[in-house]
Scaffold this active site. Structure first.
Site, PDB file in Angstrom:
ATOM      1  CG  HIS A 120      56.039   5.640 -46.305  1.00  0.00           C
ATOM      2  ND1 HIS A 120      56.981   6.616 -46.089  1.00  0.00           N
ATOM      3  CD2 HIS A 120      54.882   6.130 -45.786  1.00  0.00           C
ATOM      4  CE1 HIS A 120      56.432   7.637 -45.457  1.00  0.00           C
ATOM      5  NE2 HIS A 120      55.155   7.371 -45.268  1.00  0.00           N
ATOM      6  CG  ASP A 143      60.042   7.146 -47.681  1.00  0.00           C
ATOM      7  OD1 ASP A 143      59.357   6.733 -48.633  1.00  0.00           O
ATOM      8  OD2 ASP A 143      59.684   7.036 -46.498  1.00  0.00           O
ATOM      9  CB  SER A 198      53.818  10.285 -45.324  1.00  0.00           C
ATOM     10  OG  SER A 198      54.188   9.838 -44.045  1.00  0.00           O
TER      11      SER A 198
END
Length: 720
Positions: free
Chosen positions: A88, A224, A656
């Protein structure tokens, strides 16, 4: 006097922290670990030293961690500058390289050789070279009795002087950030590389598996991750993109462990967490979860439902809106979890209890009472004054963000203002540049989708914002359209000259003065400017005035908390997008009565969630084939493939892509999310339910190696 107070506070808090820290909570500055955290970290199982994490004399873990684009974290995992981050985090870059004919979002992308690695204009990777405490110099001109504006002015002047005098190389940069609400300042010397190329990404069916349904949720089964590479000039220094650039030779590259984790194992996460506000008063927490979060969730919920409806019916719209949908949904769901988590853990009640203890200790000490008496009550009072303005601010900001026609209008106004400043004689040249710059925007814009989003957003804005804050110009337009947002949108999208690149070109082909005049009559810019005028006239100034008082008192309250509550609580600085270390242990949790979540998920769970053809839970045929054959190579465990795990590391947005490291500093996973029940950790960390979610590095390697067959990347890495 103020400097002596600041110095006394900071000495006190550092002494307290050296004696008492609390496992799992906190986002710690890496250069201070040796004095504050090393003993506890080793007590929890860490096998390396603080100098192995942060050193300016040798390569250390901090030299493998980068700020990725300024919005995520990434880590160097090979001696050839290979970067690992989240899918992402790389999503926008992957999308920009995608088309209907060559859909990397759907099919994945793997560069089979260096020449196939794709450049990404605007994407950068920033390393931290050194961190210095510059508090004394930053605050030396601050005097008692200064207004907030005067105080900030003298600090800004000093900070600029400090940056200019900072010891650094010509290709390096310096930035200074405040900590503890402006009671302390640190200078960061950085190196930024701007040639960052896409190397590999799994298909969204792996990298975004579970999509928005599973976002912020555990159990999780998402691979991810994505891979990029940093390129440098032939001298190894930062350089703009060039085909002659070479892969970076880093100061340090992470070693990767294939051993996995077990219950209570020590874990550590390094990265660039964006923003937390752990030391707010009770009224601020209450306002956040009961008022402003609710307004933002309401607006985004309506916009997301419309985008989702169109994306499910039209593949082109799905590509156009994929990144926008993900970005909008991310915090929409986070805010819902934040509201629920604070309620579930009695966060407001605990904050009130904390304040009661603070008041008792304060009142019992005459010196503290004289210095800080009334600060907390005044601060809570200002937050009560702020509430209607803050609620209006968030309705307004969500509306102008979610309706992209207003983004076009804003860019047009900026362009016209630039022409005004440079001279009307530059209009034709600047017009062509403006139209060129808008081409990429329109590639991912659909007027039908935006029309329906506008219908929903204007209706909610008119309902949620009192007329005295919305302003007379908006009220007039609203009444002209019989208080019907659909009628207003129908007229606006039919008549505006901004809804397509062709219309925009025709609009700006007119003479400059004609375009400026018609800005006031075009229905899109007319509505946009009416709302902006209402916000500026009725909300912006009182909001800023109250916020200035809050900022001043929050800084004093921060000092007071550290002095008064120093024996009760460990204080770490709030996140501010600077490099931090957080640590905890692998552990499950109990989200609600009679429910327990384990700390690991497996590929079996992916197949349990599998829904053929579903855009969130479809599974690629190749992955199904590998699963059926149990063909996991060296990455499986007793015939099973680990996917994700959780631990009690304190993370937030910006983490992240952060590396999850084991006790030896080896890479064991990739941080990408938090559990939904614990998303309130930004304002109210609670170790009972706050968990960060990581994809197991063995799943990453399995996808790269066995699924994609991109063994050249595996060969670059150091595996143990």
């Amino acid at each position: 006097m103020l400097q002596r107070i600041v110095k006394r506070v900071l000495v006190l808090v550092f002494l307290v922290l050296a004696q008492q820290t609390y496992a799992t909570e906190g986002m710690w500055l890496p250069q201070l670990l040796s004095g504050l955290n090393e003993k506890e970290m080793k007590g929890m199982g860490m096998k390396i030293s603080a100098a192995d994490i942060y050193s300016i004399n040798k390569g250390s873990l901090k030299d493998a961690i980068v700020s990725f684009g300024g919005f995520c974290t990434a880590e160097v995992i090979s001696e050839q500058g290979l970067l690992l981050t989240n899918h992402h985090c790389g999503y926008d870059a992957i999308q920009k390289h995608s088309s209907l004919q060559n859909n990397f979002l759907e099919n994945g992308f793997w560069a089979k050789s260096a020449v196939e690695e794709l450049p990404n204009p605007g994407l950068f990777a920033t390393f931290i070279v050194r961190i210095d405490d510059v508090t004394k110099a930053a605050l030396q001109d601050v005097k008692p009795g200064m207004s907030e504006r005067e105080r900030q002015s003298v600090i800004d002047k000093r900070l600029n002087e400090i940056k200019l005098a900072a010891r650094k190389e010509s290709w390096q940069d310096a930035m200074i950030k405040p900590f503890y609400e402006g009671n302390q300042y640190f200078l960061f010397v950085t190196e930024t590389y701007r040639d960052v190329r896409l190397v590999g990404a799994p298909p969204s069916a792996i990298g975004k598996f579970g999509s928005d349904t599973d976002n912020w949720v555990w159990p999780r089964h998402t691979g991810d991750f994505s891979m990029f590479r940093i390129y440098a000039g032939k001298d190894g220094r930062p350089a703009p993109y060039s085909k002659d650039n070479v892969p970076l030779k880093p100061k340090y590259a992470l070693t990767i462990s294939l051993k996995g984790v077990k219950q209570n194992d020590f874990t550590m996460v390094m990265g660039f967490p964006g923003r937390t506000t752990e030391y707010l008063p009770s009224e601020a927490v209450k306002q956040t979860v009961e008022v402003v979060d609710a307004a933002k969730v309401e607006m985004r919920d309506a916009a997301l439902k419309i985008m989702d409806g169109y994306m499910r019916k039209d593949e082109q719209i799905k590509i156009q809106y994929a990144a926008k949908y993900a970005g909008t949904a991310n915090y929409w769901k986070k805010w819902m979890g934040e509201m629920q988590g604070v309620k579930q853990t009695n966060g407001i009640g605990k904050k009130l209890q904390y304040e009661a203890t603070y008041r008792q200790l304060l009142d019992a000490n005459p010196v503290w009472k004289q210095q800080y008496g009334g600060v907390l009550d005044s601060l809570n009072g200002y937050y009560q004054q702020l509430q209607p303005y803050a609620q209006t601010r968030d309705y307004y900001s969500e509306l102008v963000k979610n309706v992209e026609l207003f983004t076009i209008g804003d860019r047009l106004i900026t362009f016209l203002n630039d022409v005004h400043e440079r001279g009307e004689g530059q209009y034709e040249t600047m017009r062509e540049q403006f139209l060129t710059s808008m081409q990429s925007f329109y590639q991912n814009y659909n007027a039908k989708v935006d029309h329906d989003i506008c219908v929903s957003q204007v209706a909610l804005y008119a309902k949620g914002v009192p007329a005295r804050y919305a302003g007379s110009d908006f009220t007039q337009i609203w009444q002209e359209n019989n208080k019907d947002s659909r009628a207003l949108a129908d007229k606006m999208y039919a008549l505006s000259g901004l809804t397509s690149p062709e219309k925009l070109k025709t609009f700006v082909q007119q003479p400059y003065n004609t375009v400026v005049a018609q800005m006031w009559t075009d229905p899109a810019t007319r509505l946009m400017m009416a709302m902006r005028k209402g916000f500026v006239d009725n909300v912006s100034k009182p909001l800023a005035d109250i916020q200035a008082n809050i900022n001043n008192l929050q800084r004093t309250y921060m000092q007071a908390q550290m002095e008064v509550m120093g024996s009760k609580k460990a204080f770490y600085p709030d996140a501010n997008s600077t490099l931090r270390v957080t640590y905890g242990k692998v552990d499950g949790y109990n989200p609600r009565d009679a429910v327990h979540y384990d700390y690991y998920t497996w590929l079996d769970g992916v197949m349990e969630k599998y829904i053929p053809g579903d855009y969130e839970f479809d599974v690629p045929a190749r992955l199904i084939e590998l699963y059926k054959k149990k063909d996991y190579g060296r990455y499986g465990v007793n015939g099973r493939m680990p996917v994700c795990f959780i631990a009690s590391n304190h993370t937030t947005g910006g983490n992240s892509g952060s590396p999850a490291l084991d006790a030896y500093g080896r890479l064991i996973g990739l941080n990408f999310d938090r559990t939904w029940e614990g998303t309130m950790s930004d304002i109210n960390f609670d170790p009972s339910i706050c968990r960060n979610i990581m994809v197991d590095i063995r799943y990453v390697l399995f996808i790269v190696d066995k699924y994609a067959g991109c063994t050249r990347l595996i060969e670059e890495m150091k595996l143990q």
